[in-house]
Design an enzyme around this catalytic site. Structure first.
Site, PDB file in Angstrom:
ATOM      1  CG  ASP A1048      -1.778  -1.194   1.396  1.00 21.30           C
ATOM      2  OD1 ASP A1048      -1.264  -2.315   1.232  1.00 21.30           O
ATOM      3  OD2 ASP A1048      -2.961  -1.034   1.708  1.00 21.30           O
ATOM      4  CD1 TRP A1095       1.069  -9.484   3.310  1.00 17.59           C
ATOM      5  CD2 TRP A1095       1.771  -8.674   1.357  1.00 17.59           C
ATOM      6  NE1 TRP A1095      -0.003  -8.871   2.707  1.00 17.59           N
ATOM      7  CE2 TRP A1095       0.397  -8.365   1.502  1.00 17.59           C
ATOM      8  CE3 TRP A1095       2.429  -8.256   0.205  1.00 17.59           C
ATOM      9  CZ2 TRP A1095      -0.317  -7.668   0.538  1.00 17.59           C
ATOM     10  CZ3 TRP A1095       1.715  -7.550  -0.764  1.00 17.59           C
ATOM     11  CH2 TRP A1095       0.347  -7.266  -0.597  1.00 17.59           C
ATOM     12  CD  GLU A1096       0.570  -8.101   7.508  1.00 21.55           C
ATOM     13  OE1 GLU A1096       0.611  -7.581   8.649  1.00 21.55           O
ATOM     14  OE2 GLU A1096      -0.324  -8.875   7.140  1.00 21.55           O
ATOM     15  CD  GLU A1178      -4.440  -9.492  -0.148  1.00 18.52           C
ATOM     16  OE1 GLU A1178      -3.332  -9.229   0.307  1.00 18.52           O
ATOM     17  OE2 GLU A1178      -5.511  -9.087   0.348  1.00 18.52           O
ATOM     18  CE  LYS A1252      -8.888  -7.841  -0.457  1.00 18.20           C
ATOM     19  NZ  LYS A1252      -7.777  -8.012   0.477  1.00 18.20           N
ATOM     20  CD  GLU A1329      -9.222  -3.006   4.141  1.00 20.76           C
ATOM     21  OE1 GLU A1329      -8.478  -3.764   3.508  1.00 20.76           O
ATOM     22  OE2 GLU A1329      -9.399  -3.096   5.375  1.00 20.76           O
TER      23      GLU A1329
END
Length: 1487
Positions: A1048, A1095-1096, A1178, A1252, A1329
């Site tokens: 993001d 990823w995070e 995803e 998604k 979101e």
């Protein structure tokens, strides 16, 4: 005589259920305890198998609270003398055909089969048939029979006459009785009569030595007169040969029309069938030999229970009927619904009197009622009589539901209107206006939770009363002629409903059950949880979740069966299938008793009703409305969010009925199929499948559709039979008499008279600290607590939350967010006396500080006023921190302050974080009161809280602030000056569309709030990136992304920031450089080269994805290319070679090295593959050659080649080290369907598969992959229609840009509006979101970033390329007259861009001597030498090109993004060159 009691204790229990074709049979060799023995009923009579009494619909004995079902001696109970031992007895319950069968075996000699049923057509009759059959031997076999009628001198009945007669050739005895007592002589002047006739059984059944079989059919009939039972007896005897078929065929028809079943889970299938069987057994047959009389309702124990005083609810009717049993019945067979509701209409006179006698209007239905409708609650329980009034609203709710499901206007006018109106009149007289709160209260009640009496404003009672009042208003409108009322008679109903108190705890985001409810207090059963379903009160998903979590844990373990069914539905609404599965299993496991699946009210070992059909009704709601996803609304029926129940493979409903149209529903996996079996020509319906082309399709027999769980099928009437009358949406909790507060908004100020739900409350940040307005914690850049996947922003107690002890109940409150000046304001006005203004902000210059300023100001008069002040910091030190030592008192700048220091409890990863992080908080010590003397017009207090890593840092911040600024206003002005500079330099606005302008400003505000100030009092430290929820969110585990950084940051938030202020871009990118060590280790540890960013990531840069989601860790590698893309973009926008060599080269090179080691050459296709990935979509994992991943990986490889060339000295590499990068990039697979001219998302993608979010669409923008317009269009069309409705906010921004690229402004306008309408939440334009009703992050600045790209790069037409910036194909956004950018920055030169209609004006604001530029208009192709202040006008179909006068990279160049070229082509080209060279040599030397 057969004795089942002996058998209970002597026989070994063996039971099983068998499925024979469509038959479900429960089988056992022993009968269970009496409360679990099955019952047989038919809506007229009911009895327990082998019980000593028959009970009849409407037959009661006993005065008032002692009224109970009158026990009729059970002359149908003929039994044999065979004793049960050693498993010689067998019992079966056949649900499909509705009978009980017992088989008694006497050694090897003979067996007797007994078949018992309450006949569905001859519904006064009970049949008991015996078949004795020889097994061996040749002697006479004698079977003794006897009648076990119980106490023939019933204590409930007095004998009137006994008649013996011969009817149709059979000897029959008829006994007639009357009850001993009337329930209430006012409504029942005479005792009730009942007659029972039975055939006289032979004392023995004899199988003669010459025979093998003998039969006897024992017939019993029950009715109100001798003539009635005699006629039934005669008709039964005359049709004896077809009796069973006539009975069983009715049951088989029921199952065919109304059956529900699952596959793959036999036990659950049995319980579903048992629940339906035991429930509908108690309802009248639609076709009977003699007409049905009045139906006297459903009692919790059914018709076969309630004959014993104080047991099994005495046959009384409660709220159970309307709220638990009626809902599933209504959707299966509306005729039965009418039967159920007719009872309340029949007993309305007593309800009318009850209201009048207790000082109310309308109808006050009692808590318990029986024959007359008067209150018959036993003397044991006066509290429920006095307080449990919700039953009145429950009854109205059932009438409302029936009308919604049938649109039966004739029934409504003749029956329903009167009930709807008079129950609403009761509430009109029952509620009381509270002058203090400005709400209507309902005081002194008891909700469904019977553990708490005499409470006020019970959530369930108030909401259902509001629904009742709205329904009463509708009835007044729709039935004016019948009710003889005018508009004035019901004008108060809706006002009262809307302003009924609805308790809500804003901090904990849940509904307290009643005034004074303390969290953790145990409750008996579902209460507030019922607001979600069946009441379907609109509420935020987080509130519904918190209601469930709050009450799930405190509901009595010994509570009644049906509670957990509603918890199941609640968790399914939240898509929490795991928790739903747990409570679903709990809802039946201990309540459905073996071997006959009889429902019990309570768990084992606790006293409660047997045959508890209330539990069956609740359970069936969890199947129909929970797993089935069927929801009835007043104007429609919807089907969506369905699931197959746990451990099952499918769920099927044979018939759901809506407006007398019947359809079959089958659910398999994530798909449902609806097929219409019957269509009612008088009430036609139409179907719409949301977000598809199927809109308003009129349904005919055979119409069928298959759809996905994420979609929703809406069934609506073609015609509305109610004219202009409508049932209003359930809105509760709106203050009644306060003056309407109008917040004066403008392009920069948004506001409301009240705060919204917690997720929509604005946050305030400054790049160092962030907090939610009125929240209990502060979050600080880089401060995390928790190991690995549990790492999250550490919550610091919020000592800045200064609370003014003034409520808004009797005052006018106004909440405003001033985006231009970066502060939040709350204003409380007390009439014309005084007002309090409170401002809070995270200071932009003193960025360790949060300021809270309170002003108390007189409006008129000379009175003295004071307000109390206190701080609400939440828990100290909280769950994330440990306090270091005691709080210290100190004094700086002539102010007393308190300092506390803490350290985090857990490090993220000890490999990278050697010690816990420290944080200190200092705050000024506030006065307990702010006093306004009579001689002063205004007073103010400024409260400052400073947050930093050390005590010295926070003390210095407070000291510097108060020493440098002359007063409070100066402190404020220093803050707003920073914001003014931002807006002046980087603002974007439209004219003619204030709402859009506000959303643009809010998007910029919420995004850049999280970025460090360029000028601060103390130097900024390391910046730890942008998380989707910003700096103010992420402090709660597993919520709001825990403050983690994702793709993001680089792909959604970075692009608009880069073009507004490249310094912020450097701040953002510095985080990835700071955490590169962990990325290098991650690559090495997983078998790759270079940097593998996780990823995070959070504090250390290691992988911190929670354990919930291993698939994203394993497959979602595109984040590495996304990071490289942002570094590439920064270099393109700045040409900052120094930065590139010191920071960027390393990232570009090592991310490319990752891909070099990640791709695999495919000998078959001659392409390089990237297998086993997950793209941005995803919903699909472990896929190959995802379009987005491959294209961005190619861009990364080309960028790596460029870095190798430009940074040889820094990287210490040679040409050979990166020669493969471009080859691999060029030959990376790019899937393309030539026939359909589009890019499949991955190998094996099937067109129409739901996704998604945007994935392949991103190839057009931001990746800007060269492609034909037709391909781009087909990509958009293909994926636009299959993107999840519930997907994240930013997707539609990219679709907007795509359609604008194609000049399709109409379609662009639609998706542009979609990109913000449901995601930017009122009143403060906070980004969410996801759409309403779906769980997702609040303050979702990812969405803000995507939206700003649609403004800058879409409507603004600004495009950044590696060697240039272009502006063209621009548009004014919909419903706007102009679009203006105060500052677009390129190569440190700043431009103002104004767009009106089809013309743009570029004005040069700042020029950088170190980065000279040249400007060219494509249509003219002449270079323009820009100067500060110069303007360039150009048309929409033209293109303005801005380039640096020279590229600072020497001979190094960035190659165009080309991929999908077969690798073999390179070798052929090389071979051709070799051949030509060889020919030249040959000619030169030999020719």
């Amino acid at each position: 005589m057969f004795s089942y009691k002996i058998c209970l204790f002597l026989c070994i229990t063996v039971y099983a259920a068998r499925v024979h074709g469509d038959d479900i049979i429960f089988e056992s060799n022993v009968l269970p305890i009496p409360s679990e023995i099955p019952t047989l009923s038919n809506g007229h009579v009911g009895f327990v198998i082998y019980g000593d009494a028959i009970l009849m619909n409407g037959l009661y004995n006993g005065i008032r609270g002692e009224s109970h079902r009158a026990r009729i001696p059970n002359y149908s109970n003929v039994v044999t003398d065979i004793q049960c031992s050693d498993s010689n007895c067998n019992y079966k319950m056949n649900l499909n055909q509705g009978y009980f069968e017992a088989t008694f075996t006497s050694g090897t000699s003979h067996q007797v089969v007994q078949q018992i049923y309450a006949h569905r057509f001859y519904n006064r009759a009970i049949i008991n048939k015996f078949i004795a059959e020889r097994q061996s031997g040749s002697n006479d076999v004698i079977v003794n029979l006897s009648v076990n009628a119980g106490d023939t001198q019933s204590i409930d009945l007095t004998d009137e006459q006994i008649v013996t007669s011969n009817i149709a050739g059979r000897d029959v005895t008829i006994r007639c009785y009357q009850t001993n007592l009337v329930e209430d002589s006012i409504y029942q002047p005479l005792r009730s009569k009942v007659c029972i006739a039975h055939t006289n059984p032979p004392p023995t059944l004899t199988i003669p030595s010459t025979g093998n079989i003998v039969e006897y059919m024992h017939i019993t009939t029950v009715g109100t007169t001798l003539e009635e039972v005699s006629k039934e007896m005669e008709d039964v005897i005359m049709n004896e040969s077809s009796l069973f078929i006539r009975h069983s065929s009715v049951w088989e028809a029921h199952w065919e029309k109304f059956g529900i079943s699952v596959t793959g889970n036999t036990k659950l299938n049995e319980i579903i069938h048992a629940s339906i069987f035991y429930l509908i057994s108690n309802l009248p047959s639609e076709e009977t030999n003699q007409p049905n009389g009045v139906f006297y309702g459903l009692s919790p124990g059914g018709l076969a229970k309630g004959g014993i005083l104080y047991q099994d609810y005495q046959g009384h009717s409660f709220w159970d009927t309307e709220m638990w049993m009626h809902p599933p019945v209504l959707l299966l067979n509306p005729q039965w619904s009418k039967d159920i509701l007719s009872y309340r209409h029949h007993t309305r006179k007593a309800a009318d009197d009850n209201a009048m006698n207790t000082g109310y209007q309308g109808y006050r239905y009692p808590w318990e009622s029986a024959f007359t409708g008067r209150e018959v609650t036993p003397d044991c329980c006066p509290d429920v009589v006095e307080y449990q009034h919700h039953v009145i609203a429950d009854i109205a709710f059932a009438f409302r539901s029936h009308l919604a499901a049938t649109h039966d206007v004739e029934w409504f006018k003749s029956v329903g209107c009167e009930i709807a109106w008079n129950t609403a009149k009761f509430w009109e007289s029952r509620v009381k206006f509270n002058e203090t709160t400005q709400f209507y209260d309902i005081r002194n009640v008891m909700g469904p939770d019977e553990d708490h009496e005499d409470i006020d404003n019970n959530g369930y009672t108030n909401v259902n009363a509001a629904i009742n009042l709205y329904f009463g208003e509708f009835a007044g409108c729709a039935c004016k002629d019948v009710l003889r009322v005018t508009d004035a008679d019901y004008e108060n109903f809706a006002k009262m409903a809307r302003s009924l108190a609805l308790l809500y705890d804003e901090e904990k985001d849940y509904h307290p059950q009643y005034e004074g409810y303390e969290e953790g207090t145990l409750i008996k059963q579902a209460d507030v949880v019922l607001l979600g379903f069946p009441l379907q009160l609109p509420m935020d998903a987080s509130t519904k979740e918190n209601n469930l979590i709050t009450y799930d844990s405190v509901t009595r373990e010994s509570g009644p069966a049906m509670t957990w069914a509603m918890h199941t539905i609640g968790f399914l609404d939240l898509h929490n299938t795991a928790e739903a599965g747990k409570v679903f299993e709990r809802s039946y496991e201990v309540y459905s008793r073996e071997p006959f699946k009889v429902w019990s009210e309570v768990i084992q070992g606790v006293d409660g009703a047997g045959n508890f059909i209330t539990g069956a009704g609740g359970f069936l709601q969890s199947i129909i409305n929970g797993y089935g996803g069927v929801r009835l609304h007043f104007d429609r029926m919807t089907i969506g969010n369905f699931y197959v129940p746990p451990s099952s493979s499918s769920l099927e409903f044979n018939g759901i009925t809506y407006l007398n149209n019947r359809f079959n529903l089958i659910i398999v996996g994530t798909d449902a199929t609806v097929t219409f079996l019957e269509v009612n020509p008088l009430r036609r319906i139409k179907a719409t499948l949301k977000n598809t082309e199927k809109v308003d399709e009129v349904i005919n027999v055979g119409w069928s559709i298959t759809f996905n769980r994420d979609q929703e099928l809406v069934l609506e009437p073609v015609e509305n039979p109610f004219g202009t009358c409508e049932v209003k949406e359930t809105v509760v909790g709106v203050k009644a008499s306060e003056p309407e507060v109008i917040i004066e908004e403008n392009d920069w100020i948004v506001g409301s008279p009240e705060l919204p739900i917690p997720s929509d409350i604005p946050s305030l940040s400054n790049g160092h600290v962030g907090y939610v307005v009125e929240g209990d914690s502060i979050l600080m850049n880089g401060l995390y607590n928790g190991e690995r996947g549990e790492s999250h922003r550490a919550r610091i107690p919020n000592f800045s939350t200064l609370v003014v002890d003034e409520t808004c109940s009797q005052k006018i409150c106004e909440y405003r967010l001033n985006m231009r000046h970066g502060y939040f304001e709350k204003k409380i006005t007390s009439g014309t006396s005084y007002q309090i203004v409170q401002q809070t902000y995270a200071h932009r210059f003193y960025n360790r500080a949060i300021v809270n300023r309170v002003v108390l100001e007189r409006l008129e008069g000379t009175s003295q006023y004071s307000v109390n002040l206190f701080v609400n910091p939440g828990d100290i030190p909280g769950v994330d921190l440990t306090q270091i030592g005691e709080a210290k008192l100190d004094r700086v700048a002539q102010r007393d302050i308190t300092i506390r220091c803490f350290e985090t409890n857990v490090v993220e990863d000890s490999n990278y974080q050697k010690q816990n992080s420290q944080v200190c908080v200092a705050h000024t010590n506030f006065p307990s009161k702010l006093e306004l003397p009579s001689t002063v017009r205004r007073v103010e207090y400024i409260h400052v809280t400073a947050v930093g890593s050390t005590e010295a840092e926070v003390k210095k911040e407070i000291q510097d602030m108060f020493m440098a600024e002359i007063d409070n206003t100066a402190i404020f002005n220093r803050h707003i000056a920073e914001w003014e500079t931002h807006w002046e330099k980087f603002g974007i606005s439209v004219t003619g569309n204030m709402k859009l302008n506000q959303i643009i400003h809010a998007s910029i505000f919420y995004l850049i709030s999280n970025l460090p100030s360029e000028e601060t009092n103390q130097p900024n430290g390391v910046f730890y990136g942008l998380s989707p929820g910003g700096l103010a969110k992420g402090g709660i585990l597993y919520q709001d992304y825990q403050g983690h950084s994702f793709w993001d940051t680089e792909m959604w938030m970075h692009p608009p920031v880069l073009l507004l202020n490249p310094q912020w871009s450097k701040d953002i990118l510095s985080y990835r450089h700071h955490t590169r060590k962990a990325a290098a280790d991650n690559a090495m540890n997983t078998g790759y080269q270079g940097y593998r960013y996780p990823w995070e990531s959070a504090f250390t840069g290691r992988e911190v994805t929670p354990d919930c989601c291993p698939e994203v860790v394993e497959y979602q590698h595109h984040v590495i290319a996304d990071i490289a893309f942002a570094f590439r973009s920064h270099l393109a926008a700045t040409h900052d070679v120094e930065w590139f060599k010191s920071v960027g080269c390393e990232i570009a090179w090592n991310t490319a090295k990752f891909w070099e080691s990640r791709v695999k050459f495919n000998e078959t296709t001659q392409f390089y593959d990237i297998r086993n990935v997950m793209g941005p979509d995803e919903d699909h994992e472990d896929i190959d050659n995802n379009g987005y991943t491959n294209v961005n990986a190619a861009i990364n490889l080309y960028f790596g080649e460029f870095a190798g060339c430009a940074c040889k000295d820094v990287l210490r590499v040679t040409d050979a080290d990166y020669e493969n990068f471009a080859k691999m990039a060029r030959s990376l697979a790019l899937l393309y369907d030539e026939e359909k001219d589009y890019h499949p998302q991955y190998e094996g993608y099937e067109e129409g598969t739901l996704i998604k979010q945007a994935d392949v669409v991103l190839l057009g923008f931001p990746l800007q992959l060269p492609m034909d317009a037709s391909t781009k269009e087909n990509n958009l069309i293909t994926y636009d229609s299959v993107t999840r409705e519930s997907g994240p906010a930013m997707t539609w921004a990219m679709h907007t840009i795509g359609f604008l690229d194609l000049h399709n402004t109409a379609e662009a306008g639609k998706v542009f509006e979609r990109s913000y309408e449901v995601y930017s939440r009122e009143p403060f334009k906070v980004w969410s979101e996801v759409i309403q009703g779906v769980d997702g992050a609040g303050n979702f600045i990812t969405g803000a970033g995507g939206f700003l790209q649609s403004i800058i790069n879409g409507y603004g037409g600004v495009r950044l390329h590696f060697d240039r910036m272009t502006i063209g194909n621009f548009y004014v956004p919909p419903s706007s007259s102009s679009l203006e950018f105060n500052g677009i920055t390129y190569l440190n030169n700043r431009f103002k861009l104004t767009i009106t209609d089809d013309e743009a004006v570029l004005k040069v604001v700042e020029l950088d001597r170190d980065h000279p530029i040249r400007v060219t208009l494509k249509s003219v192709n002449n270079e323009i030498i820009p100067s500060v202040g110069s303007e360039i006008k150009f048309k929409q179909n033209d293109e303005l090109i801005i380039k640096g006068t020279q590229m600072p990279y020497g001979s190094c160049e960035m190659k165009e993004t080309i991929l999908g070229q077969k690798a073999r082509a390179d070798s052929l080209k090389f071979n051709f060159v070799l051949i030509v060279f060889a020919a030249f040599i040959f000619n030169f030397f030999f020719v």
